[in-house]
Design an enzyme around this catalytic site. Structure first.
Site, mmCIF file in Angstrom:
data_model
loop_
_atom_site.group_PDB
_atom_site.id
_atom_site.type_symbol
_atom_site.label_atom_id
_atom_site.label_comp_id
_atom_site.label_asym_id
_atom_site.label_seq_id
_atom_site.Cartn_x
_atom_site.Cartn_y
_atom_site.Cartn_z
ATOM 1 N N ASP A 114 0.860 -1.178 0.000
ATOM 2 C CA ASP A 114 0.000 0.000 0.000
ATOM 3 C C ASP A 114 0.895 1.227 0.000
ATOM 4 O OD1 ASP A 114 -2.226 1.901 0.604
ATOM 5 O OD2 ASP A 114 -3.314 0.030 0.940
ATOM 6 N N ALA B 110 -8.465 -3.396 0.984
ATOM 7 C CA ALA B 110 -7.551 -4.471 1.385
ATOM 8 C C ALA B 110 -6.462 -4.694 0.337
ATOM 9 C CB ALA B 110 -8.328 -5.764 1.613
ATOM 10 N N LYS B 111 -6.650 -4.172 -0.868
ATOM 11 C CA LYS B 111 -5.656 -4.300 -1.941
ATOM 12 C C LYS B 111 -5.122 -5.719 -2.046
ATOM 13 C CE LYS B 111 -4.522 0.615 -1.929
ATOM 14 N NZ LYS B 111 -5.246 1.139 -0.739
ATOM 15 N N ARG B 112 -6.019 -6.682 -2.043
ATOM 16 C CA ARG B 112 -5.618 -8.069 -2.140
ATOM 17 C C ARG B 112 -5.331 -8.445 -3.593
ATOM 18 N NH1 ARG B 112 -4.886 -7.165 2.793
ATOM 19 N NH2 ARG B 112 -5.949 -8.371 4.393
#
Lengths: 347, 347
Positions: A114, B110-112
C-alpha cells in the site's frame, strides 16, 4: 536472509512447504472428528468458521511435525485463512507461532502492499507491536492522555508479536514508498521480505512482460528496483534482506534474473502441481548452489490423497489415524522433493 | 456499482469516509477510558491488542453515527486493523457490519491480489462462505466423508458473510487470472471491486508511469485491461462492477482516464491530507457529475484534534465527552467536504 540461508545449508534442503489449507486439501475426516467438540462450545455464525479454523490448525500441526526435522521453512498462504474470517486469522497466527516453536523459518505469504503510511501498518507483520508502542510514547501525539499504568503496559508490550512471521511477501505495484516501510522493519527486527517480481501464473505476462521503451520488459526494470532496495542490507552470505518471488514456470527468465540480481535471494513458487521441475529451478541458484528456496504446497500437504492407507481405510478412521496418514504422506513427499532438488541443484 | 451510484445520488454527495484508526488518530482518552474494563477481562498477550481493537471500534462507531445520514459510503483500510493481529481483524469485520447496518456502502480497502486459486480464497471477502460451502457439497472432493449433520450446517451457512464488505480494492500486478476470481464473486453476489490503477503516492510513478514501446505509460495499458475486465458487467447507470483507484494527486491523468474508461467507476483517494483539492478531482467525474467517489480519511476522522472543545477539556473528559467531540468534529468536516465537492462537481 542469513537465518534462512543457514537453515537451508544445515538441512541441505532448499525447499519450503506451503501451508495452504482449504476444503479438499484438509481431509473431511479431520473436520468431522472435531465437529462435536467445537460445535458444543461455539454457536451461531461463529460455529462453522471456528470448526474449519480448528481443523486447519490440526492439519497444519501434523504437516509441521512431519517435516520440521529436515525442511528449513514453511510458507503459510494467508488467503486460505482469511477466507474463514477472523477465526481463520487466529489459526494463521497460531500456525506461524507453532512452526517457529519447531525451529522452522516462517515466510508469511500475504503479498501486502500500500502507500507509505498504510504500508507502515502492514509492516506490523514484521515489527509486531514495537511500532505501535513507540507511537504511544510520543507525548505530543497521545502519550500525555494515557494513565501511567497503561503507559507501562505499552512499554512492556514492545516485543509483542502478532503474526509470528520471519519474512513476508510484498507487492510492489505502488513503488518504493510502499515497500520501504517493510524494508525498514525487516532491518530493525532481523527479518526479511520477498517482493513479487515474476509470478508463476500464466497471466502474469499481461503486466510483467510488457516491453518498455528501452527494449526491456517491466519485470527487468522491477528487478533493478529490487536489487537496489536491498543494497544497504546485504548479509554475511552475500544476499540482502529484500528477496524476490520468481516463478518456477519461467526457467529462462529466472536464470537471467539470477545473473542480474547477485544480492537478491529468490522465493520460487510453481514447482510440482503448477508444472515447474527441479531442472527448471536449477538456474535460479548461484554457483554455490545457494540463492533460492523452492516452494511446494499441494504436492506435499495433499500427498495423503494418493496414499494406499487412505484408500483402504476411508470411512472408518479416527482423528489419530487420519493425522498419521497426513504426516506419513507429507514426510515422504517432502523428502522426495528434497532429494529431487539436491540432485538438480547441489552440483 | 449501481448501489453505490444510487447512494451517492440520493445523498448528493460523492464522498467516502476512510475509517483508518491508528494511534494518534484514535484519541488516547478513548483507550484509557476502556482500559479498566477490558484489562480486567483479558490477560496476557491478548490484553493490549484487545484494548486497542475495542477502542478502534468505539471510535469507528462514533464516526459512522456522525456521518451515516449524509455520506453514502465508508472505506475501512484493513492494514490499520491487521496491525493489531486477529483482535484487530475482528474489529474490522464488526466495523463493516455496523456500517452496513446504518445503511452505508462498505468499500473494504484491502488491496488483495494473488494467482488464480489463491485469489479465489481472498474473494471470500465478496462471496462469504458461499464458495466454501459449495466445495463441501462436492461428494468427490470431501462430501462423502462428512456426517449429515455437518452437511446440513454447511448448507445453512451459504449466506454466512465473514467480512461484510460491499466492495473490495484489488491489486492487479499478477494480471487477469489474479483478478478474475474477484470479478466472478462480485458478479455472483451483487458486489463490486476497485482495481489499483494510478495510486496517489509519489513513488507510484516508478512502475505505473514507465513508458512502453508503443509510447504509452504502463497505467494506460492497465486502464485498457480494467475497462475490458468490466465489459460484461455494466449496470444500469453505465458503469461496470470493476472500478479503478485513481489518485486525486494526478488531476490531468485522471481527466484523461475518465475519457478513455467510460464504463469504469473511480475510487479517488488523496483528497485533503494528501494534497488533492475538489478542483483536482472534478475532471474525474463524467458529464452527468457521476463516475467517481472521493475518499478522505484523516481530514474527517482526525478533525477532533482541531476542535476548540477538545483543547479546552483535554485531560478531564469522560468517554461520552470525547466521543461527542469526535462525532461533532467529523460531521462538520464531512459536511464541508460534501459541500466542497458539490460546488466543484455538480455543474
Amino acid at each position: 536472509m542469513d537465518e534462512l540461508i543457514e537453515a537451508i545449508a544445515a538441512k541441505q534442503n532448499p525447499s519450503v512447504v506451503g501451508l495452504d489449507p482449504k476444503p479438499g486439501i484438509v481431509p473431511a475426516e479431520i473436520i468431522s472428528s472435531l465437529a462435536d467438540e467445537v460445535l458444543q462450545e461455539v454457536e451461531g455464525e461463529d460455529a462453522l468458521p471456528t470448526l474449519l479454523a480448528t481443523a486447519y490448525f490440526e492439519f497444519n500441526r501434523a504437516i509441521i511435525d512431519a517435516v520440521a526435522d529436515f525442511v528449513p521453512a514453511v510458507k503459510p498462504q494467508i488467503a486460505m485463512y482469511e477466507a474463514l474470517g477472523s477465526a481463520g486469522m487466529d489459526t494463521y497466527a497460531m500456525t506461524c507461532e507453532y512452526a517457529k516453536s519447531q525451529g522452522l523459518v516462517v515466510i508469511g505469504d500475504a503479498k501486502r502492499g500500500d502507500i507509505g503510511s498504510t504500508a507502515g501498518q502492514y509492516a506490523a507483520h514484521l515489527s509486531g507491536f514495537a511500532n505501535l508502542s513507540s507511537y504511544f510514547e510520543d507525548e505530543n501525539a497521545t502519550g500525555n492522555a494515557l494513565p501511567q499504568s497503561l503507559k507501562n503496559l505499552l512499554k512492556s508490550s514492545k516485543n509483542l508479536d502478532v503474526w509470528h512471521e520471519d519474512s513476508l511477501t510484498v507487492n510492489p505495484y505502488m513503488g518504493s514508498d510502499g515497500v520501504k516501510p517493510f524494508i525498514d522493519e525487516a532491518v530493525a527486527h532481523d527479518k526479511s521480505i520477498f517482493v513479487l517480481l515474476r509470478t508463476s501464473n500464466p497471466s502474469s505476462k499481461e503486466l510483467q512482460e510488457l516491453i518498455l521503451q528501452d527494449g526491456k520488459p517491466v519485470y527487468e526494470h522491477m528487478a533493478d528496483l529490487i536489487e537496489n532496495w536491498g543494497a544497504s542490507s546485504i548479509g554475511k552470505h552475500g544476499y540482502s534482506r529484500v528477496g524476490a518471488v520468481v516463478g518456477a514456470t519461467h526457467p529462462q527468465e529466472g536464470k537471467h534474473l539470477r545473473e542480474i540480481m547477485p544480492h537478491t535471494f529468490f522465493l520460487v513458487p510453481g514447482y510440482g502441481a503448477q508444472g515447474g521441475t527441479a531442472q527448471d529451478v536449477a538456474g535460479m541458484f548461484d554457483a554455490n548452489s545457494e540463492g533460492a528456496i523452492v516452494n511446494s504446497s499441494r504436492g506435499i500437504i495433499g500427498a495423503w490423497k494418493k496414499s494406499e492407507d487412505y484408500a483402504k481405510n476411508q470411512g472408518h478412521m479416527s482423528l489419530d489415524d487420519i493425522l498419521d496418514i497426513v504426516r506419513d504422506s507429507a514426510a515422504v513427499a517432502a523428502k522426495n522433493m528434497r532429494d529431487d532438488l539436491r540432485n538438480a541443484v547441489y552440483r
